[in-house]
Write an enzyme that holds these catalytic residues in place. Structure first.
Site, PDB file in Angstrom:
ATOM      1  N   ASN A 214       0.649  -1.177   0.042  1.00 22.96           N
ATOM      2  CA  ASN A 214       0.059   0.013  -0.063  1.00 22.96           C
ATOM      3  C   ASN A 214       0.956   1.074   0.110  1.00 22.96           C
ATOM      4  O   ASN A 214       2.001   1.132  -0.160  1.00 22.96           O
ATOM      5  CB  ASN A 214      -1.001   0.042   1.308  1.00 22.96           C
ATOM      6  N   ALA A 279       1.388   1.269  11.474  1.00 27.26           N
ATOM      7  CA  ALA A 279       1.337   0.576  10.363  1.00 27.26           C
ATOM      8  C   ALA A 279       0.292   0.194   9.553  1.00 27.26           C
ATOM      9  O   ALA A 279      -0.769   0.191  10.061  1.00 27.26           O
ATOM     10  CB  ALA A 279       2.223  -0.942  10.670  1.00 27.26           C
ATOM     11  N   ASP A 283      -4.409  -6.254   5.242  1.00 21.91           N
ATOM     12  CA  ASP A 283      -5.233  -7.127   5.577  1.00 21.91           C
ATOM     13  C   ASP A 283      -5.347  -8.627   5.174  1.00 21.91           C
ATOM     14  O   ASP A 283      -5.743  -9.343   6.008  1.00 21.91           O
ATOM     15  CB  ASP A 283      -6.734  -6.496   5.600  1.00 21.91           C
ATOM     16  N   LYS A 293       8.077 -17.165 -10.912  1.00 21.58           N
ATOM     17  CA  LYS A 293       7.565 -16.043 -11.566  1.00 21.58           C
ATOM     18  C   LYS A 293       6.232 -16.519 -12.293  1.00 21.58           C
ATOM     19  O   LYS A 293       6.196 -17.322 -13.177  1.00 21.58           O
ATOM     20  CB  LYS A 293       8.360 -15.438 -12.717  1.00 21.58           C
ATOM     21  N   ASP A 310      -4.509  -9.933  13.288  1.00 20.50           N
ATOM     22  CA  ASP A 310      -4.518  -8.461  13.606  1.00 20.50           C
ATOM     23  C   ASP A 310      -3.631  -8.368  14.765  1.00 20.50           C
ATOM     24  O   ASP A 310      -3.569  -8.642  16.176  1.00 20.50           O
ATOM     25  CB  ASP A 310      -5.929  -8.276  14.174  1.00 20.50           C
ATOM     26  N   ILE A 311      -2.382  -7.484  14.367  1.00 18.89           N
ATOM     27  CA  ILE A 311      -1.209  -7.510  15.296  1.00 18.89           C
ATOM     28  C   ILE A 311      -1.646  -6.736  16.399  1.00 18.89           C
ATOM     29  O   ILE A 311      -1.430  -7.074  17.776  1.00 18.89           O
ATOM     30  CB  ILE A 311       0.036  -6.692  14.427  1.00 18.89           C
ATOM     31  N   LYS A 341     -13.443   0.509  16.453  1.00 18.39           N
ATOM     32  CA  LYS A 341     -12.002  -0.241  16.402  1.00 18.39           C
ATOM     33  C   LYS A 341     -11.434   0.036  18.000  1.00 18.39           C
ATOM     34  O   LYS A 341     -10.863  -0.884  18.411  1.00 18.39           O
ATOM     35  CB  LYS A 341     -11.228   0.477  15.605  1.00 18.39           C
ATOM     36  N   LYS A 345     -10.888  -3.795  19.394  1.00 22.33           N
ATOM     37  CA  LYS A 345      -9.648  -4.149  19.542  1.00 22.33           C
ATOM     38  C   LYS A 345      -8.914  -4.025  21.142  1.00 22.33           C
ATOM     39  O   LYS A 345      -7.751  -4.056  21.328  1.00 22.33           O
ATOM     40  CB  LYS A 345      -8.649  -3.277  18.466  1.00 22.33           C
TER      41      LYS A 345
HETATM   42  N1  CTP Z   1      -3.565  -3.228  12.394  1.00 19.74           N
HETATM   43  C1  CTP Z   1      -2.658  -4.198  12.944  1.00 19.74           C
HETATM   44  N2  CTP Z   1      -2.642  -5.671  12.205  1.00 19.74           N
HETATM   45  C2  CTP Z   1      -3.640  -5.977  11.033  1.00 19.74           C
HETATM   46  C3  CTP Z   1      -4.466  -4.827  10.611  1.00 19.74           C
HETATM   47  C4  CTP Z   1      -4.545  -3.576  11.434  1.00 19.74           C
HETATM   48  O1  CTP Z   1      -2.026  -4.059  13.698  1.00 19.74           O
HETATM   49  N3  CTP Z   1      -3.367  -6.931  10.477  1.00 19.74           N
HETATM   50  C5  CTP Z   1      -3.478  -1.991  13.335  1.00 19.74           C
HETATM   51  C6  CTP Z   1      -3.288  -0.789  12.436  1.00 19.74           C
HETATM   52  O2  CTP Z   1      -1.770  -0.764  12.491  1.00 19.74           O
HETATM   53  C7  CTP Z   1      -4.084   0.349  13.061  1.00 19.74           C
HETATM   54  C8  CTP Z   1      -5.309  -0.376  13.251  1.00 19.74           C
HETATM   55  O3  CTP Z   1      -4.961  -1.998  13.592  1.00 19.74           O
HETATM   56  O4  CTP Z   1      -3.343   0.636  14.093  1.00 19.74           O
HETATM   57  C9  CTP Z   1      -6.343  -0.395  12.524  1.00 19.74           C
HETATM   58  O5  CTP Z   1      -6.051  -0.634  11.205  1.00 19.74           O
HETATM   59  P1  CTP Z   1      -7.038  -0.691  10.025  1.00 19.74           P
HETATM   60  O6  CTP Z   1      -6.352  -1.224   8.727  1.00 19.74           O
HETATM   61  O7  CTP Z   1      -8.034   0.401   9.886  1.00 19.74           O
HETATM   62  O8  CTP Z   1      -8.240  -1.578  10.788  1.00 19.74           O
HETATM   63  P2  CTP Z   1      -8.618  -3.024  10.180  1.00 19.74           P
HETATM   64  O9  CTP Z   1      -9.088  -3.815  11.613  1.00 19.74           O
HETATM   65  O10 CTP Z   1      -8.037  -3.647   9.172  1.00 19.74           O
HETATM   66  O11 CTP Z   1     -10.226  -2.485   9.879  1.00 19.74           O
HETATM   67  P3  CTP Z   1     -10.816  -2.234   8.352  1.00 19.74           P
HETATM   68  O12 CTP Z   1      -9.666  -2.575   7.499  1.00 19.74           O
HETATM   69  O13 CTP Z   1     -11.978  -2.782   8.110  1.00 19.74           O
HETATM   70  O14 CTP Z   1     -10.942  -0.618   8.334  1.00 19.74           O
END
Ligand code: CTP
Length: 408
Positions: A214, A279, A283, A293, A310-311, A341, A345
């Site tokens: 991204n 970060a 997802d 390749k 989800d970290i 969130k 979380k």
């Molecule tokens: N985050 C994380 N690990 C993941 C996804 C997200 O640690 N696998 C953390 C990001 O670093 C951020 C927060 O979660 O601090 C929210 O990330 P975001 O991408 O907005 O949330 P998602 O849970 O992925 O929700 P969505 O994609 O539905 O908005």
């Protein structure tokens, strides 16, 4: 004696008869717990030999900027980064003038220009040289730049005159250093705390040459890391691939994929007090990694993705004492998604920022909406470093509030 000064110190010695007193300063610093490396100007070596300081400090003495052998061992930039403080004692009128004017014409002046560490000078010179308008103007410039001046003392001088210009005694220099350091600690609320961050994007490999990623630049995360460092914290950043350079005195652990970021974060979280997840973690990752390749074949090509762990959520659920801060980058319904969130979380705070239409990712500015259980605050659009300092102040306030509630 207990250690009072557990720091890396560069002791700079410039040319002056007081250089002989610096031998005792090395001993006093080491006795107080410091690691000392000595850097001498050419003139200083005419007053006292480098061998004396090598024997006292237990380290080779640095004298030459253009010595390829010494540069290969510990180059001047590395040395400037190594230092927690640089102390020049004695500081002659000449080194004061050169520092005041930003010169870098020998190793010592170059180190002073190349370091981010606090700089202390203990001047030593004949009283007329000290009182000279040129020296006083240089002193003024140095003070304006927050360089700390220790002394000089009054009294009998080596040249036989009586007046101001004697170098402070080594014990007095040490006492003033310790005092100044403890004042700085008072202004550093996160001294002794460990802040962990995730920053940048992740890369999910598809085949040996392709990946999913991204637009995250890591700027916001690195800016927060700098703010946390400046508040006195030890800082570790688990960083995805970014092109910005590593800030000084911050530990960077480089990772590529979300799975690597997950493992590195959970391993580091047990030592942390505050965790800020900036970060942009992918997802999803590919279910299958193609070891060769992928060749173009059919018109349509389907890639099967699987959800990444989800970290942030796993860290906050596993380490309940950790103060956890999440980020929510949203294109719409910012506050609603962010609040969701925060609860889902199990976070202490969530920082929401709008993305898309030229906002957020890969920009120098940002705007933030900060939400916690019983509060909310908006920070209007500013450059990311200013926002990071303001955000860290709010994190510090809420972190200590939580600590206090737990201890009551
Ligand atoms: N985050 C994380 N690990 C993941 C996804 C997200 O640690 N696998 C953390 C990001 O670093 C951020 C927060 O979660 O601090 C929210 O990330 P975001 O991408 O907005 O949330 P998602 O849970 O992925 O929700 P969505 O994609 O539905 O908005």
């Amino acid at each position: 004696m207990t250690k009072q000064f557990n720091k890396n110190i560069i002791l700079g010695i410039s040319g002056g008869i007081a250089a002989y007193k610096s031998a005792n300063l090395v001993r006093a610093l080491i006795k107080a717990g410091a690691n000392v490396r000595v850097c001498m100007t050419d003139a200083a070596t005419k007053f006292i030999t480098p061998l004396t300081f090598q024997a006292l400090s237990g380290n080779p003495v640095h004298t030459d900027l253009l010595d390829s052998h010494a540069e290969a061992a510990m180059g001047h930039i590395e040395l400037a980064r190594w230092a927690d403080s640089i102390i020049i004692a004695p500081a002659s009128a000449d080194i004061m003038a050169r520092l005041a004017h930003g010169m870098a014409n020998d190793l010592l002046s170059t180190l002073c220009l190349a370091t981010e560490a606090p700089l202390y000078l203990a001047p030593a010179m004949n009283r007329v040289m000290w009182e000279n308008a040129a020296t006083q103007a240089n002193l003024h410039l140095l003070l304006q730049r927050d360089i700390q001046i220790l002394g000089p003392d009054d009294g009998e001088q080596a040249c036989g005159e009586i007046g101001t210009g004697r170098m402070l005694e080594p014990d007095e220099i040490l006492a003033r250093l310790l005092h100044s350091e403890s004042e700085q600690i008072k202004q550093q609320p996160l001294h002794g705390k460990h802040v962990l961050l995730t920053a940048g994007p992740t890369r999910e490999a598809i085949d040996p040459v392709r990946y999913i990623s991204n637009r995250s630049s890591g700027k916001m995360g690195y800016s927060i890391a700098i703010a946390a460092r400046d508040l006195g914290a030890k800082v570790t950043v688990i960083s995805g691939p970014v092109s910005i350079s590593a800030p000084q005195k911050i530990d960077i652990i480089k990772v590529e994929s979300a799975a690597q970021m997950y493992a590195a974060t959970l391993a580091a979280a047990k030592y942390a007090d505050i965790f800020v997840a900036t970060a942009a973690v992918s997802d999803y990752s590919t279910k299958e990694f193609f070891s060769k390749k992928i060749k173009k074949s059919d018109e349509n090509f389907q890639l099967v993705l699987q959800q990444n762990a989800d970290i942030l959520s796993d860290t906050s659920h596993q380490f309940t004492d950790l103060f956890t801060v999440g980020f929510a980058a949203e294109t719409h319904d910012l506050i609603t998604y962010a609040r969701n969130k925060l609860e889902r979380k199990k976070l202490d705070m969530i920082v929401a920022n709008p993305v898309g239409e030229g906002k957020g990712f890969d920009q120098d500015t940002n705007q933030l909406e900060i939400i916690w259980a019983d509060g909310q605050l908006s920070l209007p659009e500013k450059n990311k470093q200013t926002l990071a300092y303001e955000l860290m102040d709010i994190i510090v306030e809420q972190y200590f509030k939580k600590q206090k509630t737990h201890s009551d």
